[in-house]
Write a protein that holds these residues in place. Structure first.
Motif, PDB file in Angstrom:
ATOM      1  N   VAL A  29       5.514   7.249   5.713  1.00  0.00           N
ATOM      2  CA  VAL A  29       4.035   6.921   5.580  1.00  0.00           C
ATOM      3  C   VAL A  29       4.076   5.507   4.695  1.00  0.00           C
ATOM      4  O   VAL A  29       4.380   5.405   3.619  1.00  0.00           O
ATOM      5  CB  VAL A  29       3.081   7.738   4.950  1.00  0.00           C
ATOM      6  N   ASP A  48       2.639   2.637   2.350  1.00  0.00           N
ATOM      7  CA  ASP A  48       1.759   2.327   1.086  1.00  0.00           C
ATOM      8  C   ASP A  48       0.506   1.414   1.492  1.00  0.00           C
ATOM      9  O   ASP A  48       0.426   0.718   2.207  1.00  0.00           O
ATOM     10  CB  ASP A  48       2.821   1.685  -0.008  1.00  0.00           C
ATOM     11  N   GLN A  61       1.149   9.412   1.272  1.00  0.00           N
ATOM     12  CA  GLN A  61       0.924   8.098   1.152  1.00  0.00           C
ATOM     13  C   GLN A  61       0.692   7.621  -0.435  1.00  0.00           C
ATOM     14  O   GLN A  61      -0.085   8.200  -1.163  1.00  0.00           O
ATOM     15  CB  GLN A  61      -0.267   7.618   1.985  1.00  0.00           C
TER      16      GLN A  61
END
Length: 175
Positions: free
Chosen positions: A15, A17, A79
């Protein structure tokens, strides 16, 4: 770090950043920064929406960490949400019983005290550098008179490099 966060990281390892969407002010408050807020300027100039929900504040605090480049982030499931810092990675609250507590709830034993050119006071502790909360100046004055920690005058601009933290991961990501 919460187990549910670790599980999400393992399940979705790639995922992207997130930069610019979360800020920590000099009073230890979290701010969410949408695209419109970010377009109005850097954090502190344009803070965003104060995070007032106690459980969300606690979730952010439990999952707040530093990466190898000195950027502080909140691990939100899979995330990483990098945090814009107004002053320092931590904000310390001084307790009447002599304890020092971070805005994240962690109690620390400071090793040194720094005073910048504006009179702001920082304490150095194992988790990192933190600014003393402005509401604690009276208690701080007493403690400084007692010489609880070695004191040093510093320039605020020197603190990120000296204590290896990035005040604005969003600006660094754009560079």
């Amino acid at each position: 770090m919460d187990d549910i966060v670790k599980q999400a990281m393992a399940r979705w390892p790639n995922v992207p950043d997130c930069f610019g969407w979360l800020g920590l002010d000099a009073r230890g408050q979290w701010f969410l920064r949408d695209e419109e807020t970010q377009s109005r300027g850097p954090f502190a100039q344009s803070k965003g929406s104060l995070v007032e929900h106690e459980k969300l504040q606690a979730f952010i605090a439990r999952n707040y960490a530093r990466d190898e480049l000195g950027r502080w982030f909140f691990q939100n499931g899979p995330q990483r949400v990098y945090v814009e810092l107004e002053a320092a990675p931590f904000v310390w609250r001084l307790q009447p019983d002599g304890q020092v507590q971070a805005h994240t709830g962690v109690r620390v034993m400071p090793e040194a005290c720094l005073v910048d050119e504006q009179g702001r006071v920082y304490l150095v502790a194992a988790p990192g550098l933190g600014l003393v909360h402005s509401q604690d100046v009276l208690l701080l004055a007493e403690w400084l008179e007692q010489k609880r920690w070695p004191q040093e005058e510093v320039l605020a601009d020197s603190l990120p490099q000296r204590f290896r933290f990035v005040a604005s991961p969003a600006q660094q990501a754009l560079a």
